[in-house]
Design a protein around this motif. Structure first.
Motif, PDB file in Angstrom:
ATOM      1  N   ALA A   1       1.234   6.435  -6.996  1.00  0.00           N
ATOM      2  CA  ALA A   1       0.106   7.289  -7.369  1.00  0.00           C
ATOM      3  C   ALA A   1       0.530   8.733  -7.573  1.00  0.00           C
ATOM      4  O   ALA A   1      -0.154   9.501  -8.266  1.00  0.00           O
ATOM      5  CB  ALA A   1      -0.973   7.218  -6.285  1.00  0.00           C
ATOM      6  N   GLN A   2       1.665   9.125  -6.986  1.00  0.00           N
ATOM      7  CA  GLN A   2       2.183  10.468  -7.216  1.00  0.00           C
ATOM      8  C   GLN A   2       2.454  10.704  -8.697  1.00  0.00           C
ATOM      9  O   GLN A   2       2.355  11.833  -9.178  1.00  0.00           O
ATOM     10  CB  GLN A   2       3.470  10.665  -6.408  1.00  0.00           C
TER      11      GLN A   2
ATOM     12  N   GLN B   1       2.131   1.712  -3.488  1.00  0.00           N
ATOM     13  CA  GLN B   1       1.069   2.188  -4.378  1.00  0.00           C
ATOM     14  C   GLN B   1       0.810   3.676  -4.188  1.00  0.00           C
ATOM     15  O   GLN B   1       0.571   4.401  -5.161  1.00  0.00           O
ATOM     16  CB  GLN B   1      -0.215   1.382  -4.112  1.00  0.00           C
ATOM     17  N   ARG B   2       0.860   4.149  -2.931  1.00  0.00           N
ATOM     18  CA  ARG B   2       0.662   5.580  -2.686  1.00  0.00           C
ATOM     19  C   ARG B   2       1.781   6.401  -3.316  1.00  0.00           C
ATOM     20  O   ARG B   2       1.537   7.479  -3.879  1.00  0.00           O
ATOM     21  CB  ARG B   2       0.593   5.861  -1.182  1.00  0.00           C
TER      22      ARG B   2
ATOM     23  N   GLU C   1       0.825  -1.208   0.000  1.00  0.00           N
ATOM     24  CA  GLU C   1       0.000   0.000   0.000  1.00  0.00           C
ATOM     25  C   GLU C   1       0.859   1.258   0.000  1.00  0.00           C
ATOM     26  O   GLU C   1       0.534   2.245  -0.676  1.00  0.00           O
ATOM     27  CB  GLU C   1      -0.929  -0.022   1.210  1.00  0.00           C
TER      28      GLU C   1
ATOM     29  N   GLY D   1      -1.435   8.585 -10.633  1.00  0.00           N
ATOM     30  CA  GLY D   1      -2.779   8.777 -10.121  1.00  0.00           C
ATOM     31  C   GLY D   1      -3.435   7.497  -9.629  1.00  0.00           C
ATOM     32  O   GLY D   1      -2.750   6.532  -9.227  1.00  0.00           O
ATOM     33  N   PRO D   2      -4.781   7.421  -9.675  1.00  0.00           N
ATOM     34  CA  PRO D   2      -5.508   6.262  -9.126  1.00  0.00           C
ATOM     35  C   PRO D   2      -5.162   4.940  -9.801  1.00  0.00           C
ATOM     36  O   PRO D   2      -5.442   3.878  -9.236  1.00  0.00           O
ATOM     37  CB  PRO D   2      -6.982   6.628  -9.371  1.00  0.00           C
ATOM     38  N   ALA D   3      -4.589   4.978 -10.999  1.00  0.00           N
ATOM     39  CA  ALA D   3      -4.230   3.726 -11.676  1.00  0.00           C
ATOM     40  C   ALA D   3      -3.225   2.914 -10.866  1.00  0.00           C
ATOM     41  O   ALA D   3      -3.093   1.696 -11.066  1.00  0.00           O
ATOM     42  CB  ALA D   3      -3.663   4.021 -13.065  1.00  0.00           C
ATOM     43  N   ALA D   4      -2.502   3.557  -9.952  1.00  0.00           N
ATOM     44  CA  ALA D   4      -1.517   2.847  -9.145  1.00  0.00           C
ATOM     45  C   ALA D   4      -2.157   1.835  -8.202  1.00  0.00           C
ATOM     46  O   ALA D   4      -1.484   0.922  -7.719  1.00  0.00           O
ATOM     47  CB  ALA D   4      -0.692   3.845  -8.335  1.00  0.00           C
ATOM     48  N   LEU D   5      -3.449   1.983  -7.930  1.00  0.00           N
ATOM     49  CA  LEU D   5      -4.132   1.063  -7.011  1.00  0.00           C
ATOM     50  C   LEU D   5      -4.588  -0.217  -7.699  1.00  0.00           C
ATOM     51  O   LEU D   5      -5.103  -1.121  -7.043  1.00  0.00           O
ATOM     52  CB  LEU D   5      -5.327   1.780  -6.371  1.00  0.00           C
ATOM     53  N   GLN D   6      -4.425  -0.299  -9.008  1.00  0.00           N
ATOM     54  CA  GLN D   6      -4.811  -1.513  -9.729  1.00  0.00           C
ATOM     55  C   GLN D   6      -3.804  -2.633  -9.436  1.00  0.00           C
ATOM     56  O   GLN D   6      -2.634  -2.373  -9.127  1.00  0.00           O
ATOM     57  CB  GLN D   6      -4.838  -1.247 -11.230  1.00  0.00           C
TER      58      GLN D   6
END
Length: 439
Positions: A208-209, A204-205, A201, A212-217
């Motif tokens: 995401a920098q 992923q954060r 996690e 963006g939100p695609a990093a949570l996939q």
């Protein structure tokens, strides 16, 4: 009973390793592409380049001419325009000409600064690719380690069931400490899973920098085919000495951009030397005079002149300005030397690190992992035949799991090393791409 449970857990292991295809999985290539496309710094660099190009045109232009209007020599007793012969209304125009070649040098300096922006964008894109690759690989390691542990957690759950069944059976040889040991190892696996999920996690954060939100996939399964821009043999030869490594790095965009800045500061020295030359100006004035008090016509007046400043006392101004420009240029050259040293050291260290990681990866794939698997299978088979210790079977299974995770970590570290080396070889890769496009 024991044999049946052991066969069942081996079957479950086969089910656990089945493919986990996910069409929406985030690949490394798509992550790098998204980070590069969405990077605001690259857009800002394009604006800076356009601004410098416009400033270059403006810097080469002459100063605007000056218009002056004056009413001169009016008598204060009557304020009559035709009372005195010297009373006049005048309009004048003046134009200044900067010192020496100041305009051409100012334009040249701006153009040199603008040419570094495409190089800085290439360097930024290469940095983004390396940084995103490192973050993606960190998340990938956590994700795959979680999968390996969850895969073995199923086995340990059945080992606990097997130990409990054998312990409660009158025919079993399992001791209470074996049952406690199995539960303990299962709890340790749960703790490792929690730590890995935290690591995943956090990665992923950070990713995401950039995207963006695609990093949570979920990430794509399997290590991406990462390879260095040059062959391993070419890298080994090219980094045999510092001088050879420097030759390989000469085309790096960061160094090329630094060279453009040095050229601009050198032009700044030439520009400072123009302060020893005079600044010229011309002016022209037309003066209107009214008729005299008797109604007779008076001639209008026209004046023209030249102004020039005399830079005679240069000790505290011009000399200091030139000295500051020279010192600034020399300081930038020392920064380039430091950058070269750092890039050379990073490249040589990265190649050496990658070589050792390759050796360790081959050792794990060729010997350690097969041997660990054989040991775990032999220990489980011995326990199954009442000829081995339950604790030994558990230790063998844990050792095999640790070896798998270590092999995964080696693959990730190898990928990170390749990403770092490819950043350092960004100049060679760009040159090769440009040559291929030209052909």
């Amino acid at each position: 009973m024991k044999k049946f449970l052991v066969l069942a857990l081996l079957c479950l292991q086969g089910v656990a390793v089945q493919a986990r295809d996910n069409p929406a999985a985030l690949t490394l290539a798509s992550a790098v592409a998204a980070a590069t496309a969405g990077d605001p710094w690259l857009a800002g660099s394009e604006f800076r380049e356009q601004a410098l190009a416009d400033e270059a045109v403006a810097a080469a232009s002459l100063p605007d001419p000056r218009l002056s209007l004056a009413a001169g020599n009016f008598p204060t007793d009557t304020w009559d325009i035709n009372q005195e012969a010297m009373t006049q209304l005048s309009v004048g125009v003046s134009q200044m000409f900067p010192r020496g070649d100041s305009l051409a040098l100012q334009r040249q300096q701006k153009e040199q600064l603008s040419t570094q922006e495409p190089l800085l964008r290439r360097d930024r894109s290469a940095r983004i690719a390396a940084q995103v690759a490192r973050l993606w690989l960190s998340v990938y390691r956590a994700q795959e380690a979680i999968h390996l542990i969850e895969q073995d957690r199923v086995l340990f759950e059945y080992l606990v069931d097997a130990a409990r069944a054998s312990y409660t059976s009158a025919m079993g040889h399992t001791r209470q400490q074996d049952l406690v040991r199995a539960r303990l190892e299962l709890t340790r696996l749960e703790d490792r899973l929690a730590a890995l999920r935290l690591e995943q996690e956090a990665g992923q954060r950070q990713l995401a920098q950039w995207i963006g939100p695609a990093a949570l996939q979920p990430l794509a399964q399997g290590m991406p085919p990462l390879e260095t821009a040059l062959s391993r043999e070419a890298l080994r030869v090219a980094t045999a000495s510092e001088q050879q490594a420097y030759t390989l790095l000469q085309q790096h965009p960061a160094l090329a951009a630094m060279d453009r800045r040095i050229e601009a500061t050198t032009t700044g020295v030439d520009l400072a030397r123009q302060s020893y030359k005079p600044e010229w100006g011309i002016n022209a004035t037309y003066g209107y005079r009214d008729d005299d008090t008797f109604g007779e016509d008076r001639a209008d007046l026209f004046s023209v002149g030249v102004t020039v400043d005399l830079p005679l006392f240069t000790g505290n101004r011009q000399d200091r300005q030139v000295g500051a420009a020279v010192a600034r240029a020399e300081a930038l050259k020392t920064e380039r030397q430091l950058l070269v040293r750092r890039l050379v050291a990073d490249l040589r260290a990265g190649v050496a690190r990658l070589q050792r990681l390759d050796e360790r990866s081959e050792l794990y794939a060729g010997q350690l992992l097969p041997q660990m698997a054989q040991q775990a299978e032999a220990a489980l088979s011995a326990y199954n035949n009442d000829d081995g210790d339950f604790a030994e079977a558990v230790r063998a299974r844990i050792a095999e799991l640790d070896a798998k995770i270590e092999s995964l970590s080696l693959a990730v570290e190898r990928g990170r090393a390749i990403a770092d080396i490819n950043y350092l070889l960004a100049g060679n890769a760009s040159a090769a791409d440009q040559e291929g496009e030209a052909q």
